[in-house]
Design an enzyme around this catalytic site. Sequence first.
Site, PDB file in Angstrom:
ATOM      1  CB  SER A 258      -3.147  25.640  -6.438  1.00  0.00           C
ATOM      2  OG  SER A 258      -4.334  24.894  -6.804  1.00  0.00           O
TER       3      SER A 258
ATOM      4  CG  ASP B 249      -1.591  18.491  -7.897  1.00  0.00           C
ATOM      5  OD1 ASP B 249      -2.796  18.200  -7.323  1.00  0.00           O
ATOM      6  OD2 ASP B 249      -0.861  19.494  -7.814  1.00  0.00           O
TER       7      ASP B 249
ATOM      8  CG  HIS C 288      -2.544  20.939  -4.799  1.00  0.00           C
ATOM      9  ND1 HIS C 288      -2.520  21.100  -6.208  1.00  0.00           N
ATOM     10  CD2 HIS C 288      -3.342  22.031  -4.281  1.00  0.00           C
ATOM     11  CE1 HIS C 288      -3.092  22.116  -6.619  1.00  0.00           C
ATOM     12  NE2 HIS C 288      -3.590  22.573  -5.510  1.00  0.00           N
TER      13      HIS C 288
END
Length: 559
Positions: A242, A465, A494
């Site tokens: 991320s 996502d 995710h």
Amino acid sequence: MRAAAVLTAAGSLVLTSLAAAPAGSTGTVAGAPSGLRGPAFAELRGTVVAAERARAAGIDFGRCADGQDGHGSMECGTVSVPLDYAHPDGKQIRLTVSRARATHKDPRNSKRKVPRQGALVYNPGGPGASGMFFPRIGALPEWKRVAAAYDLVGYAPRGVGRSAPLSCEDPKRFFEGPSAAPTHPSEAYKKQRIARARAYAQGCARRAGSDLRYYNSLNNARDLDVLRAALGEEKLTFMGASYGTYFGALYAALFPSHVRRMVFDSAVNPDPEQIWYRNNLNQSAAFEGRWADFREWVARHDDVYGLGRTADEVQSHYEKARARLAAEPAGGKVGPGQLQDAFLTAGYYDDYWPRSAQALSAYLKGDPKPLVELAAPYQAGAAEAENGSAVYTAVECNDAPWPTDFRVWDRDNTRLARVAPFETWGNVWMNLPCAYWPAPRQRPLDVRTGPGELPPTLILAAERDAAAPYDGALELHRRLSGSALVTERDSGAHGIAGGPNRCVNAHVDAYLLEGRLPQRRAACSPHPEPQPITPAGASGRETLRESLKGKADRHPDPR
């Protein structure tokens, strides 16, 4: 930003000579990229100075605090980095670091001793998430081959945990509730949230003082290079998830000759025009699609949950719960805001779907206990949550310009909320302090590498996502020459490395263990959907994987 320069592989070869430059120098060095002067020169030189010091000092690993060591499998230490890289002899801060040494044990052949390949450094995202628990992941089957070859290294980035922690308000006030969460807020409500955003930004400035400006993604990338040196690694092997992919990409652009291997898991769009205001708009739009995925899954299991046989019927039941909670919060703690935050988590991870659906079903049937357990603020974690929120806010606000006129936010998000009401305004309130931010704003670095400048890297992405929309992975893939992109089709979890998809994990293992990448792009079938079973509680496996999911990425909005 004071200045920015993308260093090619040739440019990064001059780092040693930069380290030898006079401390006050703002000139150029033979062989350095043209235009690298002033603050940019000073920050680059400061990184070299700090890295050389860290290499000489190393890290004195020992026992971890607060039982973090996972029954003796992990050790902890600290590394010093400059608060301001333009002044490496100035104020220093200490980052906490954790490590589990390579096991050398081949899980497929107990008689084979696996040679060590170095350290694998991990960041779970955020901004504001700690990777201190990462080394414990080596106990999971999916990670044992990697854990055999690598020291698994986690750390708390600047501002997080014990690493010069940031705070913007009293943690005792952080989880105030129950709270509202209107999908189409009134003008009066907007004025309340504007006032709260201003106060929060002022609180960050008051508590951090002049140090506030130094909590940003470029410094996170520089800290990563100092950590590499402190670990005794000539080149960095890194996995970021991320937000970790963003400053990992900054690292790749700034220090390409220091890269060995890099895995970007659930990539953030690094386009300077997207950082961070537009990225958040795109995220809100993507969450609407993921919210629909969840509702469709619940509808397919109406025989278990009784929430409707279509996604629209499930939505109606959710709205019924919102209205009931607005009139009478569950357990006196869970209102519409807490419900929203809990179901936002289900938008990140589909392994939360069964428990979320069961809690909603039970509440509507008269039993609020599962919903309270799922959604009520965890007061014991208030200090950690407040710290994560403070770092998230500081980094995103410092990294780039934001609209300073609320009318821009109002226009863009009112329009977006017409088609994507689920997360849009919650995302606004989470980020609105950036409209009133008191510290200087930077200009994002334009991440690009040309052929031969960077070793091949691996990008992982789930097609649906919501937290890191798929376009971000495509953009990063275009910008990092020689990268390979592995896509998990028709899936939206995710963070997919080390998860339930064997195809994805095989690509990760092949790259980290053998340096082998697929052709430019590869695809994996989706992992199986969760079963509609209500767990009695998180298993040890789930608890351990949860520690890697970067809680700050979920954008809870307790403010």
